[in-house]
Design a protein around this motif. Structure first.
Motif, PDB file in Angstrom:
ATOM      1  N   GLU A  63       8.996 -33.015   3.181  1.00 47.30           N
ATOM      2  CA  GLU A  63       9.385 -31.633   3.466  1.00 47.30           C
ATOM      3  C   GLU A  63      10.337 -31.564   4.670  1.00 47.30           C
ATOM      4  OE1 GLU A  63       5.264 -31.411   1.568  1.00 47.30           O
ATOM      5  OE2 GLU A  63       6.339 -32.708   2.966  1.00 47.30           O
ATOM      6  N   PHE A  64      10.144 -32.462   5.634  1.00 49.31           N
ATOM      7  CA  PHE A  64      11.053 -32.493   6.784  1.00 49.31           C
ATOM      8  C   PHE A  64      12.437 -32.947   6.339  1.00 49.31           C
ATOM      9  CE2 PHE A  64      13.220 -34.206  10.415  1.00 49.31           C
ATOM     10  CZ  PHE A  64      12.790 -33.462  11.499  1.00 49.31           C
ATOM     11  N   LEU A  65      12.491 -33.989   5.513  1.00 50.08           N
ATOM     12  CA  LEU A  65      13.778 -34.542   5.091  1.00 50.08           C
ATOM     13  C   LEU A  65      14.606 -33.532   4.294  1.00 50.08           C
ATOM     14  CD1 LEU A  65      12.641 -38.139   4.022  1.00 50.08           C
ATOM     15  CD2 LEU A  65      13.568 -37.397   6.226  1.00 50.08           C
ATOM     16  N   VAL A  66      13.937 -32.780   3.434  1.00 53.17           N
ATOM     17  CA  VAL A  66      14.683 -31.824   2.607  1.00 53.17           C
ATOM     18  C   VAL A  66      14.974 -30.530   3.367  1.00 53.17           C
ATOM     19  CG1 VAL A  66      13.756 -32.740   0.457  1.00 53.17           C
ATOM     20  CG2 VAL A  66      12.583 -30.831   1.576  1.00 53.17           C
ATOM     21  N   ALA A  67      14.464 -30.411   4.601  1.00 48.68           N
ATOM     22  CA  ALA A  67      14.703 -29.190   5.386  1.00 48.68           C
ATOM     23  C   ALA A  67      16.141 -29.116   5.887  1.00 48.68           C
ATOM     24  CB  ALA A  67      13.739 -29.107   6.566  1.00 48.68           C
ATOM     25  N   TYR A  68      16.854 -30.258   5.903  1.00 46.96           N
ATOM     26  CA  TYR A  68      18.269 -30.208   6.292  1.00 46.96           C
ATOM     27  C   TYR A  68      19.015 -29.335   5.297  1.00 46.96           C
ATOM     28  CZ  TYR A  68      23.160 -31.485   6.648  1.00 46.96           C
ATOM     29  OH  TYR A  68      24.532 -31.431   6.759  1.00 46.96           O
ATOM     30  N   ASP A  69      19.649 -28.312   5.811  1.00 47.48           N
ATOM     31  CA  ASP A  69      20.343 -27.339   4.962  1.00 47.48           C
ATOM     32  C   ASP A  69      21.757 -27.146   5.493  1.00 47.48           C
ATOM     33  OD1 ASP A  69      21.264 -25.251   3.449  1.00 47.48           O
ATOM     34  OD2 ASP A  69      19.470 -24.011   3.687  1.00 47.48           O
ATOM     35  N   SER A  70      22.721 -27.787   4.836  1.00 49.65           N
ATOM     36  CA  SER A  70      24.106 -27.705   5.308  1.00 49.65           C
ATOM     37  C   SER A  70      24.678 -26.313   5.137  1.00 49.65           C
ATOM     38  CB  SER A  70      24.979 -28.718   4.558  1.00 49.65           C
ATOM     39  OG  SER A  70      24.968 -28.456   3.162  1.00 49.65           O
ATOM     40  N   THR A  71      24.082 -25.504   4.261  1.00 52.19           N
ATOM     41  CA  THR A  71      24.572 -24.130   4.106  1.00 52.19           C
ATOM     42  C   THR A  71      24.079 -23.235   5.231  1.00 52.19           C
ATOM     43  OG1 THR A  71      22.677 -23.502   2.718  1.00 52.19           O
ATOM     44  CG2 THR A  71      24.621 -24.416   1.603  1.00 52.19           C
ATOM     45  N   LEU A  72      22.930 -23.609   5.842  1.00 50.02           N
ATOM     46  CA  LEU A  72      22.384 -22.812   6.946  1.00 50.02           C
ATOM     47  C   LEU A  72      22.978 -23.245   8.280  1.00 50.02           C
ATOM     48  CD1 LEU A  72      20.301 -20.797   8.112  1.00 50.02           C
ATOM     49  CD2 LEU A  72      18.671 -22.695   8.205  1.00 50.02           C
ATOM     50  N   ALA A  73      22.978 -24.555   8.530  1.00 51.55           N
ATOM     51  CA  ALA A  73      23.465 -25.072   9.819  1.00 51.55           C
ATOM     52  C   ALA A  73      24.017 -26.480   9.586  1.00 51.55           C
ATOM     53  CB  ALA A  73      22.330 -25.096  10.842  1.00 51.55           C
ATOM     54  N   LYS A  74      25.230 -26.556   9.122  1.00 49.91           N
ATOM     55  CA  LYS A  74      25.810 -27.867   8.809  1.00 49.91           C
ATOM     56  C   LYS A  74      26.082 -28.688  10.062  1.00 49.91           C
ATOM     57  CE  LYS A  74      30.574 -26.099   8.532  1.00 49.91           C
ATOM     58  NZ  LYS A  74      31.755 -25.968   7.651  1.00 49.91           N
ATOM     59  N   ASN A  75      25.969 -28.063  11.241  1.00 52.13           N
ATOM     60  CA  ASN A  75      26.185 -28.780  12.504  1.00 52.13           C
ATOM     61  C   ASN A  75      24.903 -29.358  13.083  1.00 52.13           C
ATOM     62  OD1 ASN A  75      25.327 -26.085  12.952  1.00 52.13           O
ATOM     63  ND2 ASN A  75      25.936 -26.221  15.093  1.00 52.13           N
ATOM     64  N   VAL A  76      23.761 -29.159  12.404  1.00 51.48           N
ATOM     65  CA  VAL A  76      22.472 -29.668  12.889  1.00 51.48           C
ATOM     66  C   VAL A  76      21.963 -30.740  11.929  1.00 51.48           C
ATOM     67  CG1 VAL A  76      20.094 -29.099  13.501  1.00 51.48           C
ATOM     68  CG2 VAL A  76      21.928 -27.460  13.969  1.00 51.48           C
ATOM     69  N   HIS A  77      21.786 -31.957  12.428  1.00 48.92           N
ATOM     70  CA  HIS A  77      21.320 -33.075  11.611  1.00 48.92           C
ATOM     71  C   HIS A  77      20.036 -33.656  12.201  1.00 48.92           C
ATOM     72  CE1 HIS A  77      24.904 -33.492   9.000  1.00 48.92           C
ATOM     73  NE2 HIS A  77      25.554 -33.031  10.054  1.00 48.92           N
ATOM     74  N   TYR A  78      19.368 -34.504  11.420  1.00 47.18           N
ATOM     75  CA  TYR A  78      18.177 -35.194  11.915  1.00 47.18           C
ATOM     76  C   TYR A  78      18.418 -36.700  11.940  1.00 47.18           C
ATOM     77  CZ  TYR A  78      17.127 -36.147   6.955  1.00 47.18           C
ATOM     78  OH  TYR A  78      17.200 -36.566   5.651  1.00 47.18           O
ATOM     79  N   LEU A  79      17.664 -37.369  12.792  1.00 50.20           N
ATOM     80  CA  LEU A  79      17.627 -38.831  12.865  1.00 50.20           C
ATOM     81  C   LEU A  79      16.185 -39.205  13.170  1.00 50.20           C
ATOM     82  CD1 LEU A  79      19.066 -41.638  13.035  1.00 50.20           C
ATOM     83  CD2 LEU A  79      19.312 -41.192  15.498  1.00 50.20           C
ATOM     84  N   ILE A  80      15.492 -39.784  12.194  1.00 51.45           N
ATOM     85  CA  ILE A  80      14.074 -40.113  12.386  1.00 51.45           C
ATOM     86  C   ILE A  80      13.827 -41.569  11.989  1.00 51.45           C
ATOM     87  CG2 ILE A  80      13.388 -37.740  11.925  1.00 51.45           C
ATOM     88  CD1 ILE A  80      12.298 -38.692   9.240  1.00 51.45           C
ATOM     89  N   ARG A  81      12.768 -42.113  12.549  1.00 49.36           N
ATOM     90  CA  ARG A  81      12.382 -43.474  12.188  1.00 49.36           C
ATOM     91  C   ARG A  81      11.519 -43.440  10.940  1.00 49.36           C
ATOM     92  NH1 ARG A  81       9.459 -47.917  16.147  1.00 49.36           N
ATOM     93  NH2 ARG A  81       9.485 -49.650  14.661  1.00 49.36           N
ATOM     94  N   SER A  82      11.845 -44.297   9.977  1.00 45.75           N
ATOM     95  CA  SER A  82      11.147 -44.304   8.697  1.00 45.75           C
ATOM     96  C   SER A  82       9.736 -44.871   8.838  1.00 45.75           C
ATOM     97  CB  SER A  82      11.939 -45.144   7.689  1.00 45.75           C
ATOM     98  OG  SER A  82      11.203 -45.309   6.489  1.00 45.75           O
ATOM     99  N   LYS A  83       8.803 -44.219   8.191  1.00 45.67           N
ATOM    100  CA  LYS A  83       7.410 -44.685   8.137  1.00 45.67           C
ATOM    101  C   LYS A  83       7.060 -45.188   6.743  1.00 45.67           C
ATOM    102  CE  LYS A  83       2.670 -43.049   8.945  1.00 45.67           C
ATOM    103  NZ  LYS A  83       1.846 -41.870   9.352  1.00 45.67           N
ATOM    104  N   HIS A  84       7.644 -44.563   5.715  1.00 46.73           N
ATOM    105  CA  HIS A  84       7.304 -44.871   4.326  1.00 46.73           C
ATOM    106  C   HIS A  84       8.461 -45.605   3.641  1.00 46.73           C
ATOM    107  CE1 HIS A  84       3.887 -42.217   4.855  1.00 46.73           C
ATOM    108  NE2 HIS A  84       4.703 -41.261   5.249  1.00 46.73           N
ATOM    109  N   ASP A  85       8.122 -46.599   2.863  1.00 45.55           N
ATOM    110  CA  ASP A  85       9.126 -47.322   2.079  1.00 45.55           C
ATOM    111  C   ASP A  85       9.359 -46.550   0.787  1.00 45.55           C
ATOM    112  OD1 ASP A  85      10.913 -49.219   1.264  1.00 45.55           O
ATOM    113  OD2 ASP A  85       9.402 -50.673   0.630  1.00 45.55           O
ATOM    114  N   ARG A  86      10.206 -45.550   0.863  1.00 46.90           N
ATOM    115  CA  ARG A  86      10.362 -44.594  -0.233  1.00 46.90           C
ATOM    116  C   ARG A  86      11.122 -45.176  -1.420  1.00 46.90           C
ATOM    117  NH1 ARG A  86       8.467 -39.850   1.269  1.00 46.90           N
ATOM    118  NH2 ARG A  86       8.293 -39.351   3.493  1.00 46.90           N
TER     119      ARG A  86
END
Length: 468
Positions: free
Chosen positions: A199-222
């Motif tokens: 849910e966090f990963l899909v929360a990035y919304d370029s239509t809402l705020a294309k200037n705000v990105h995330y950078l997180i450390r992976s926990k799950h081998d998706r």
């Protein structure tokens, strides 16, 4: 005035607590408690009436952590707009705050077991891309209930909004909502492995705020979309090494920095949930950029660096990948923030009767803590900055240098027309805390800083009295 207390003055102007007298009191309390963050509330006030006024402020129904943070953010953002840069970081993390045995413990929920009372403090810090803390962007207090203990299995089926992990998502959404109004700024939200949920990963919304990105450390081998058994780690194992270089890391156990020789890979992948259940069935495949940092030959007795980072920020070349790794390494700053709160401000020793009082006090101490960090890291990252530009007044400069000249070192002289850079000023200030400059330690640590600032308070007060 103490270094950076002009920020506390701005709090009165930028805060909206429902009463101008409360705005003024807010500013005054921050100034008073910043005199010596290690001392108790009464010890930081001249008399009992002032202490009682601070306690009344923390108990006032008009006061809340969100309102206190809002005024602080507004004051900080006035500075951000003055900065000659357009890239900022927002760092998230959580720490437990324990009050077992304290006056207000009975009104607090359990932490990891029923007799351990307190709450979890989740903070987002705004910093420059060079690693200078600028402000506390958002804070949340997570309180558990007695009935909620031992329900880990059931919580997995709850909607994300009802889970404790929602705090990560709520803070990211707040960042997007705030900075979408500032499209000229680039914002990178940084979090550790606890934020690696879909849910966090899909929360990035370029239509809402294309200037705000995330950078997180992976926990799950998706799992990679449209493949049978391909996962992130399997794909990266097949990827070419894009570069080998040195990166500065922090050993969390020893709280010391070291240089690591690492290998770097990066890919753009499309991920999907393996077996989505409940409301997760509606979550679509996700495009992300993945960066892997591996240390093949760590020093003996040292755990090898091995990071897999997920980001919505486009990683199209080696230079960008290396820069994002450098940014992720700055996540250490928020752990230092929590260290000062607990070891410097002693927030777990507060003897306040109600949760509301505690939360308001912790928010104020958080704002004070960030000013101490800003002074320290500005000296580290931008040592050639003029002290007046850094917010140090000529009175503060004169008081410190004349004291040091008389009692510490005759070669330290006050020269009004030739002020020192912030690096030199902070190193001289840190002499009051026992700092001895060395090749391996060119700048003082945070503990040295809060000790030095407390002593400087007395020197400055004496100096101002002698002038009057």
């Amino acid at each position: 005035m103490m270094p950076f207390t002009h920020h506390y003055q701005q709090l009165e102007e930028h805060s909206h607590l429902g009463d101008q007298r409360l705005n003024k009191r807010y500013s005054q309390i921050c100034k008073q408690l910043s005199n010596d963050i290690s001392s108790s509330i009464p010890a930081n006030h001249a008399d009992r009436d002032q202490s009682k006024a601070t306690y009344r402020f923390f108990s006032n129904a008009k006061i809340s952590p969100d309102k206190l943070i809002a005024g602080h953010v507004s004051a900080c953002f006035a500075k951000v707009n003055e900065q000659d840069q357009s890239f900022y970081l927002v760092l998230q993390d959580t720490t437990g705050v324990v009050y077992t045995g304290k006056k207000g413990a009975a009104q607090l929920g359990p932490l990891n077991y029923k007799h351990n009372r307190g709450f979890y403090l989740h903070s987002s810090l705004l910093t420059s891309c060079s690693g200078v803390p600028l402000g506390v962007f958002k804070q949340s207090f997570i309180e558990r209930t007695q009935a909620g203990l031992g329900q880990g299995g059931q919580r997995r089926q709850w909607p994300i909004e009802q889970k404790e992990t929602y705090r990560w998502l709520a803070h990211f959404k707040a960042t997007q909502d705030y900075f979408r109004h500032y499209p000229n700024l680039q914002i990178l939200e940084i979090a550790d492995r606890e934020a690696d949920f879909y849910e966090f990963l899909v929360a990035y919304d370029s239509t809402l705020a294309k200037n705000v990105h995330y950078l997180i450390r992976s926990k799950h081998d998706r799992r990679i979309a449209n493949t049978k058994d391909q996962t992130i780690q399997k794909r990266l194992a097949q990827s070419p090494i894009r570069g080998q270089y040195q990166v500065e890391l922090t050993d969390r156990r020893k709280a010391k920095k070291r240089i690591a020789q690492v290998q770097l890979r990066y890919e753009q992948l499309r991920l999907q949930l393996h077996k989505p259940q409940g409301d997760k069935k509606n979550l679509a495949p996700l495009d992300v950029f993945v960066i892997q940092v591996q240390e093949p030959y760590p020093p003996k007795g040292t755990k090898a660096a091995n990071w897999t980072l997920l980001t919505s920020y486009p990683v199209l070349d080696l230079a960008t990948a290396k820069q994002l790794v450098k940014y992720y390494a700055l996540r250490w700053l928020i752990e230092r923030f929590h260290y000062i709160l607990k070891q410097g401000a002693n927030i777990e020793q507060l003897q306040l009767h109600t949760p509301d009082r505690l939360k308001n006090a912790i928010t104020v101490y958080s704002i004070i803590t960030i000013t101490i960090m800003r002074l320290n890291y500005l000296a580290r990252k931008h040592p050639n900055t003029n002290i007046y530009q850094a917010g140090i007044s000529i009175i503060e400069y004169q008081a410190l240098y004349q004291y040091l000249n008389q009692f510490v070192n005759k070669r330290i002289e006050f020269k009004a027309e030739h002020p020192p850079d912030i690096g030199d000023f902070v190193n001289h200030l840190a002499l009051l805390g026992g700092f001895i400059k060395a090749k391996r330690q060119p700048f003082p640590g945070l503990k040295t800083m809060w000790i030095a600032l407390a002593k400087f308070r007395l020197i400055l007060n004496t100096f101002n009295m002698s002038k009057n």
